[in-house]
Design a protein around this motif. Sequence first.
Motif, PDB file in Angstrom:
ATOM      1  N   ALA A  99       0.833  -1.207   0.000  1.00  0.00           N
ATOM      2  CA  ALA A  99       0.000   0.000   0.000  1.00  0.00           C
ATOM      3  C   ALA A  99       0.866   1.254   0.000  1.00  0.00           C
ATOM      4  N   ASP A 100       2.081   1.147   0.541  1.00  0.00           N
ATOM      5  CA  ASP A 100       2.993   2.296   0.562  1.00  0.00           C
ATOM      6  C   ASP A 100       3.729   2.466  -0.763  1.00  0.00           C
ATOM      7  N   GLY A 101       3.387   1.653  -1.770  1.00  0.00           N
ATOM      8  CA  GLY A 101       3.925   1.878  -3.106  1.00  0.00           C
ATOM      9  C   GLY A 101       5.064   0.954  -3.520  1.00  0.00           C
ATOM     10  N   LYS A 102       5.479   0.027  -2.623  1.00  0.00           N
ATOM     11  CA  LYS A 102       6.557  -0.887  -3.027  1.00  0.00           C
ATOM     12  C   LYS A 102       6.002  -1.999  -3.918  1.00  0.00           C
ATOM     13  N   PRO A 103       6.809  -2.513  -4.851  1.00  0.00           N
ATOM     14  CA  PRO A 103       6.337  -3.626  -5.686  1.00  0.00           C
ATOM     15  C   PRO A 103       6.084  -4.868  -4.828  1.00  0.00           C
ATOM     16  N   PHE A 104       5.025  -5.594  -5.178  1.00  0.00           N
ATOM     17  CA  PHE A 104       4.637  -6.825  -4.483  1.00  0.00           C
ATOM     18  C   PHE A 104       5.819  -7.778  -4.352  1.00  0.00           C
ATOM     19  N   SER A 105       6.546  -7.964  -5.466  1.00  0.00           N
ATOM     20  CA  SER A 105       7.644  -8.938  -5.459  1.00  0.00           C
ATOM     21  C   SER A 105       8.745  -8.526  -4.486  1.00  0.00           C
ATOM     22  N   ALA A 106       9.039  -7.217  -4.438  1.00  0.00           N
ATOM     23  CA  ALA A 106      10.094  -6.749  -3.536  1.00  0.00           C
ATOM     24  C   ALA A 106       9.681  -6.947  -2.082  1.00  0.00           C
ATOM     25  N   VAL A 107       8.407  -6.679  -1.793  1.00  0.00           N
ATOM     26  CA  VAL A 107       7.927  -6.798  -0.412  1.00  0.00           C
ATOM     27  C   VAL A 107       7.956  -8.260   0.044  1.00  0.00           C
ATOM     28  N   VAL A 108       7.546  -9.173  -0.829  1.00  0.00           N
ATOM     29  CA  VAL A 108       7.552 -10.595  -0.460  1.00  0.00           C
ATOM     30  C   VAL A 108       8.983 -11.052  -0.182  1.00  0.00           C
ATOM     31  N   LYS A 109       9.922 -10.620  -1.038  1.00  0.00           N
ATOM     32  CA  LYS A 109      11.322 -11.007  -0.819  1.00  0.00           C
ATOM     33  C   LYS A 109      11.858 -10.409   0.489  1.00  0.00           C
TER      34      LYS A 109
ATOM     35  N   GLU B  94      -0.615  -3.652  -8.139  1.00  0.00           N
ATOM     36  CA  GLU B  94      -0.564  -2.192  -8.178  1.00  0.00           C
ATOM     37  C   GLU B  94      -1.884  -1.601  -8.688  1.00  0.00           C
ATOM     38  N   GLU B  95      -2.466  -2.231  -9.696  1.00  0.00           N
ATOM     39  CA  GLU B  95      -3.734  -1.727 -10.246  1.00  0.00           C
ATOM     40  C   GLU B  95      -4.869  -1.845  -9.237  1.00  0.00           C
ATOM     41  N   ARG B  96      -4.895  -2.952  -8.534  1.00  0.00           N
ATOM     42  CA  ARG B  96      -5.957  -3.136  -7.532  1.00  0.00           C
ATOM     43  C   ARG B  96      -5.822  -2.099  -6.419  1.00  0.00           C
ATOM     44  N   ILE B  97      -4.569  -1.788  -6.043  1.00  0.00           N
ATOM     45  CA  ILE B  97      -4.349  -0.781  -4.997  1.00  0.00           C
ATOM     46  C   ILE B  97      -4.830   0.587  -5.449  1.00  0.00           C
ATOM     47  N   LYS B  98      -4.524   0.932  -6.704  1.00  0.00           N
ATOM     48  CA  LYS B  98      -4.944   2.242  -7.229  1.00  0.00           C
ATOM     49  C   LYS B  98      -6.462   2.353  -7.284  1.00  0.00           C
ATOM     50  N   ALA B  99      -7.096   1.291  -7.757  1.00  0.00           N
ATOM     51  CA  ALA B  99      -8.561   1.301  -7.861  1.00  0.00           C
ATOM     52  C   ALA B  99      -9.201   1.461  -6.485  1.00  0.00           C
ATOM     53  N   ALA B 100      -8.642   0.768  -5.492  1.00  0.00           N
ATOM     54  CA  ALA B 100      -9.171   0.870  -4.135  1.00  0.00           C
ATOM     55  C   ALA B 100      -8.995   2.289  -3.602  1.00  0.00           C
ATOM     56  N   SER B 101      -7.825   2.854  -3.869  1.00  0.00           N
ATOM     57  CA  SER B 101      -7.493   4.181  -3.362  1.00  0.00           C
ATOM     58  C   SER B 101      -8.490   5.223  -3.855  1.00  0.00           C
ATOM     59  N   LEU B 102      -8.939   5.085  -5.110  1.00  0.00           N
ATOM     60  CA  LEU B 102      -9.922   6.021  -5.662  1.00  0.00           C
ATOM     61  C   LEU B 102     -11.228   5.983  -4.868  1.00  0.00           C
ATOM     62  N   ARG B 103     -11.493   4.862  -4.223  1.00  0.00           N
ATOM     63  CA  ARG B 103     -12.714   4.734  -3.412  1.00  0.00           C
ATOM     64  C   ARG B 103     -12.441   5.021  -1.935  1.00  0.00           C
ATOM     65  N   GLY B 104     -11.267   5.577  -1.615  1.00  0.00           N
ATOM     66  CA  GLY B 104     -10.929   5.876  -0.220  1.00  0.00           C
ATOM     67  C   GLY B 104     -10.564   4.636   0.575  1.00  0.00           C
ATOM     68  N   ASN B 105     -10.231   3.560  -0.123  1.00  0.00           N
ATOM     69  CA  ASN B 105      -9.969   2.290   0.549  1.00  0.00           C
ATOM     70  C   ASN B 105      -8.518   1.844   0.378  1.00  0.00           C
ATOM     71  N   VAL B 106      -8.117   0.879   1.186  1.00  0.00           N
ATOM     72  CA  VAL B 106      -6.848   0.181   0.978  1.00  0.00           C
ATOM     73  C   VAL B 106      -7.155  -1.315   0.924  1.00  0.00           C
ATOM     74  N   LEU B 107      -6.210  -2.077   0.383  1.00  0.00           N
ATOM     75  CA  LEU B 107      -6.396  -3.533   0.308  1.00  0.00           C
ATOM     76  C   LEU B 107      -5.821  -4.203   1.551  1.00  0.00           C
ATOM     77  N   ARG B 108      -6.550  -5.148   2.112  1.00  0.00           N
ATOM     78  CA  ARG B 108      -6.037  -5.958   3.195  1.00  0.00           C
ATOM     79  C   ARG B 108      -6.406  -7.412   2.918  1.00  0.00           C
ATOM     80  N   TYR B 109      -5.545  -8.303   3.359  1.00  0.00           N
ATOM     81  CA  TYR B 109      -5.854  -9.725   3.224  1.00  0.00           C
ATOM     82  C   TYR B 109      -6.534 -10.151   4.516  1.00  0.00           C
ATOM     83  N   VAL B 110      -7.837 -10.365   4.435  1.00  0.00           N
ATOM     84  CA  VAL B 110      -8.599 -10.543   5.672  1.00  0.00           C
ATOM     85  C   VAL B 110      -9.445 -11.808   5.666  1.00  0.00           C
ATOM     86  N   CYS B 111      -9.867 -12.186   6.845  1.00  0.00           N
ATOM     87  CA  CYS B 111     -10.856 -13.231   7.050  1.00  0.00           C
ATOM     88  C   CYS B 111     -12.157 -12.541   7.453  1.00  0.00           C
TER      89      CYS B 111
END
Lengths: 346, 346
Positions: free
Chosen positions: A192-202, A258-275
Motif C-alpha cells: 500500500a505504501d507503493g513498493k512492488p509486491f515482489s520486492a515486499v515478499v522477498k 498495483e492496479e488493484r491498490i490504485k482502484a481501491a485508493s480512488l474509493r478511499g480504501n486500501v487492500l487488506r488480506y482478511v478473514c
Amino acid sequence: MKSIPVLLMGCGGVGRDLLQHILTCRSLHAQQGLALRVVGVCDAKSLIAVSDDDLLIAQLTDPFLKEICRFKASSPSAPLSDLKTFDECVIYTTESAEKVVEIASNLGRSTGLVVVDCTASAETIGILTRVVDLDTIPHIQSFTSFALDSYLVGAGLPVITSLNRILASGDYVRCMIGSLSGTLGYVMSEVADGKPFSAVVKEAKSLGYTEPDPRDDLSGMDVARKVESLYPDKMGPGKMSLEDFLGSGLPLLDEDVEERIKAASLRGNVLRYVCIITDSSCGVGIQEVPKDSALGRSKGSDNVLEIYSRCYNKLPLVIQGAGAGNDTTAAGVLADIIDLQDLFSS
Amino acid sequence: MKSIPVLLMGCGGVGRDLLQHILTCRSLHAQQGLALRVVGVCDAKSLIAVSDDDLLIAQLTDPFLKEICRFKASSPSAPLSDLKTFDECVIYTTESAEKVVEIASNLGRSTGLVVVDCTASAETIGILTRVVDLDTIPHIQSFTSFALDSYLVGAGLPVITSLNRILASGDYVRCMIGSLSGTLGYVMSEVADGKPFSAVVKEAKSLGYTEPDPRDDLSGMDVARKVESLYPDKMGPGKMSLEDFLGSGLPLLDEDVEERIKAASLRGNVLRYVCIITDSSCGVGIQEVPKDSALGRSKGSDNVLEIYSRCYNKLPLVIQGAGAGNDTTAAGVLADIIDLQDLFSS
C-alpha cells in the motif's frame, strides 16, 4: 494446591518458550493455588514422559525442563533422544504417538490432562483426534469441548475471551473481519505504501516473516480453508520451483497488485488480506477496507480483529496486537491452560 | 438452573438498558442454565423490592420490569413511587438506603447477591461501602473481592478480562495508556483537526456528549483523581458561571491549545487526554502520543487502551471500541454479572 497435568507436543520455538514461561511462572501460579505438572514432552521423533507407575504424581523436574530448553535452543534440529540424561523419565521413540494417546487415556480417566500442540505440523492432528475421541468419563468430555472452544487465535490476542463476554451479555455479533496473518498483514501494508509486491515478499522472506517457501503464506492456507491465493495456480508448488517463483514468477504479479491498490485508493480504501465471518458466510481473501478504519490503518505484522455487533454498530470493537513471535504466542497458550483450571479438582 | 439475585441501583439510562437486556436475554441465559432474579430496583428516591418474606425466592416479574422501563423512558425525572402499581412488591422511600443494606446482608448470608450501581451519583458510595464491609460468611467475602476486581472500564470494553489473561500467562505489564473518556477523546481529536477548542466543546455539548456543565468533563475528574484540568482554576464552577464560561472563558483557552497542538505536531505527535499507569505512577492529563499509534489515530468518541508488557513490547496490545452509549455500557454490566456466576450455587 490444584495440580494441572500437561503433555506438550513440540518443544522448539513456541513450545520451548512455553516451557520457559511455565518455569518462570512457578511462584505466580503457586500464589494462585496452581501447579502445572508437565508429565511429558514430545518432539517430531520422540516422547520423554514420566514412567507409567508414577503417571498420577510425578513430573519432569524443573532442572530437567531447563535442560530440555537449553538443548533445543542450542541444537534445534537434534531429536530429544540425543539428550545426555533423561532424569527419572522414560524415552519413547518409534512408538511415541501411541504412548501419547495411552497417557491421555489414563489421565483422562483420572486427573484429567491438558494436551498442548505447539508444533507447526499437520501430523499431530491424527493424535489429537484420537485423544479427543477417547471414550472416557464425562470429565474428559467436558474438558474436550472446552478445550476446543478456547483455541488460540491471533497469536494469543484475547479474542475468544472477548467474544464470550459479548455473547454472555446478549449482544449479537453481526460480522467479524480480521487480518490474522502477521505475514500477510506486513505484505499488504507495505505494498500500500507503493513498493512492488515482489520486492515486499522477498523482503518479508529475508526478515524471517514467511515460511521458507513464501507461497505457504501467500496461498492463505495458513488462515483458513476457503481462500483466495495471492498467486495463480500455475505458479503453485509442484508446477514451479521456489527459485523460479522468486526470480521470474513473482515480478509478473506486481502490475496486477498495483492496479488493484490504485482502484481501491480512488474509493478511499486500501487492500487488506482478511478473514470475514458473518452469520451466513466465511471467506478469506483480499478485501477493500476504509483507509481510516483500524484494519486500514494497521501497519507491519500486527494482527487486527474488528467485531461488529448490535452494540458495536457503526464503529467496531477492535482488538489489535503482535501477530507473531514465539514468546507472545507461548504466553497466550499458557493463559489458555490456566483458563482450563476449573476443570481440574484440587 | 442457577439463580443469581440482583439488586439494581439506578434505573434511568444505563440501568434501564440493563433491565431491558436482562429481559431480552432470558432465553439465552436459560440455555446457559442461568436465571437472573431481580429482587429490587432503586432510583434516587425509592426502592421497590420483593417482600422480606419472599426474599429468598421471589423476584420482580418480567411484566413489572417492563413497566418500570416504560415509566422511566417516558418520565425520566419522575420517582419510582409515582408508578401506578407495585405488583406484589413493597416500595420503600425515605428508608431505601437502609433497606438496600439490609437486603444485601440477608442475601449475602444465604444465596449471595449482586448489587449493581448504575447511577452517576457519588451518594451511593456510602451504601456500597457498607454492603462490601458486611461482616458475613466467607461466601460474600469472596464475592466482594471478586466484584471489586471486575469493575467496568471503558464502557464495557474487555479490559479487565484481557488484563487477567495477560497476568495469568506470567507476562509483566509495564505500562497502560488509555483514552477512556469518550467526551475528551472527541474533543482532542477534533481540535487536532484544526477547530478552535471553544467551538469543539460547544459542539460536544450540543451533541449531548458532555455533562450539562462541560467542566464536569473538562476537569478530568470523571477519569481519575490525579488529574490535569483543561481549564484554569479561576474558571472553575463557583468562581465563574456556566454562561460566562461558555461565552467568554472558553475562547480564552483557544490560543494555548492551538500552540500545544502545533508544538506536538513538529515532533510527529498529536495531543490526547489520557490516563497513564506504570508500576510506579498514575496520572491523567494531556499527553503527546505518536501520530501513527492507535491512540494518535483514534477519532471521535472511541475509547482506546494500549497495554505494553514484556510480550507486547514495541507495539502494544490495543483494545478499542465505543466509549459511550447506555446500550453498550449496559451490555458490559450484564457481562460482568454473568462473569460472577461461579460464585453462586445451583
